[in-house]
Enzyme design. Structure first.
Site, short mmCIF file in Angstrom:
data_model
loop_
_atom_site.label_atom_id
_atom_site.label_comp_id
_atom_site.label_asym_id
_atom_site.label_seq_id
_atom_site.Cartn_x
_atom_site.Cartn_y
_atom_site.Cartn_z
CE1 TYR A 49 34.14 52.72 58.58
CE2 TYR A 49 32.22 53.00 57.18
CZ TYR A 49 33.08 52.18 57.90
OH TYR A 49 32.86 50.83 57.94
CG PHE A 57 39.55 53.84 51.22
CD1 PHE A 57 38.67 53.86 52.29
CD2 PHE A 57 40.92 53.78 51.49
CE1 PHE A 57 39.12 53.82 53.60
CE2 PHE A 57 41.38 53.74 52.81
CZ PHE A 57 40.48 53.76 53.87
NE ARG A 85 39.41 46.06 65.08
CZ ARG A 85 39.38 46.84 63.99
NH1 ARG A 85 38.25 47.43 63.62
NH2 ARG A 85 40.45 47.05 63.27
CB THR A 91 41.17 46.05 57.51
OG1 THR A 91 41.26 46.54 58.84
CG2 THR A 91 40.31 46.98 56.67
NE ARG A 102 36.44 43.12 58.48
CZ ARG A 102 36.94 44.17 59.11
NH1 ARG A 102 38.15 44.12 59.65
NH2 ARG A 102 36.24 45.28 59.20
CG ASN A 112 35.73 44.99 55.37
OD1 ASN A 112 34.62 45.52 55.44
ND2 ASN A 112 36.81 45.53 55.91
CG HIS A 115 32.37 49.05 61.94
ND1 HIS A 115 33.52 49.76 61.65
CD2 HIS A 115 31.96 49.45 63.18
CE1 HIS A 115 33.77 50.58 62.68
NE2 HIS A 115 32.85 50.42 63.60
CD GLU A 126 32.87 53.00 65.86
OE1 GLU A 126 32.68 51.81 66.17
OE2 GLU A 126 33.86 53.39 65.20
P1 DAT Z 1 38.47 48.31 60.05
O1 DAT Z 1 37.12 48.21 59.39
O2 DAT Z 1 39.14 46.98 60.14
O3 DAT Z 1 38.44 49.06 61.36
P2 DAT Z 1 39.64 50.71 58.89
O4 DAT Z 1 39.01 51.47 60.02
O5 DAT Z 1 41.08 50.93 58.64
O6 DAT Z 1 39.41 49.14 59.05
O7 DAT Z 1 38.88 51.06 57.55
C1 DAT Z 1 37.47 51.20 57.53
C2 DAT Z 1 36.91 50.55 56.30
O8 DAT Z 1 37.39 51.22 55.14
C3 DAT Z 1 37.35 49.10 56.12
O9 DAT Z 1 36.54 48.19 56.84
C4 DAT Z 1 37.23 48.92 54.65
C5 DAT Z 1 37.60 50.29 54.09
N1 DAT Z 1 39.02 50.33 53.70
C6 DAT Z 1 40.08 50.37 54.52
N2 DAT Z 1 41.22 50.40 53.83
C7 DAT Z 1 40.86 50.37 52.52
C8 DAT Z 1 41.57 50.37 51.29
N3 DAT Z 1 42.90 50.42 51.25
N4 DAT Z 1 40.84 50.34 50.14
C9 DAT Z 1 39.51 50.30 50.15
N5 DAT Z 1 38.77 50.29 51.27
C10 DAT Z 1 39.43 50.32 52.44
MG MG Z 2 38.09 51.04 61.81
#
Ligand code: DAT
Ligand code: MG
Length: 148
Positions: A49, A57, A85, A91, A102, A112, A115, A126
């Site tokens: 990440y 977060f 996706r 998300t 989701r 959620n 991944h 990844e």
């Molecule tokens: P995704 O998992 O859809 O690729 P992302 O890469 O933007 O989404 O974020 C990674 C993870 O971080 C996501 O699955 C959940 C967490 N996340 C994202 N935005 C968040 C937020 N605003 N508050 C809390 N957790 C969050």
């Molecule tokens: Mg992501």
């Protein structure tokens, strides 16, 4: 053939959703080429990440993803990165449509369920982060003639 990295997060494993989620990708026609139940170390979580390092977060995200076993998978098929996706949904499960993973199984963005890689570059990164080359299985499926 295109490949993507999908991972059922600790909440999905605890809620007994592994079979349910794997079944969706199988029925779609995608092929499973690697899978394992594993614990993610803090280091692996932070690397995986890394793009979210500066987000508020981030600490919560690392603590959540290391809070229990995950089910890591590599799936293969035409357009699998983008289609997976779409099958996952947005998300934030509150915005994810019914019919998506989701949308059907989650409520809060912090839990959620799944991944999935968001681009060919992140899929490559990844997959290499979670799997050794010899853990991925290349095998023909006769049913592909009825899918493609
Ligand atoms: P995704 O998992 O859809 O690729 P992302 O890469 O933007 O989404 O974020 C990674 C993870 O971080 C996501 O699955 C959940 C967490 N996340 C994202 N935005 C968040 C937020 N605003 N508050 C809390 N957790 C969050
Ligand atoms: Mg992501």
């Amino acid at each position: 053939m295109e490949r993507t990295f999908l991972m059922i997060k600790p909440d999905g494993v605890q809620r007994n959703l592994i079979g349910e989620i794997v079944a969706r990708f199988e029925r779609k026609g995608f092929q499973l080429v690697g899978a394992k139940l594993m614990r993610i170390s803090k280091e692996l979580a932070e690397t995986h990440y890394a793009e979210h390092k500066e987000r508020p977060f981030f600490r919560e995200l690392v603590s959540y993803i290391t809070s229990g076993p995950v089910f890591a998978m590599v799936w293969q098929g035409e357009g699998v990165i983008e289609t997976a996706r779409q099958m996952m949904g947005k998300t934030n499960p509150k915005e994810a449509l019914p019919g998506t993973i989701r949308g059907d199984y989650g409520i809060s963005v912090g839990k959620n369920v799944i991944h999935g890689s968001d681009s060919p570059e992140s899929a490559e990164r990844e997959i290499a982060l979670f799997f050794k080359e010899e853990e991925l299985v290349d095998y023909p499926k006769t049913i592909d003639a009825w899918i493609y």
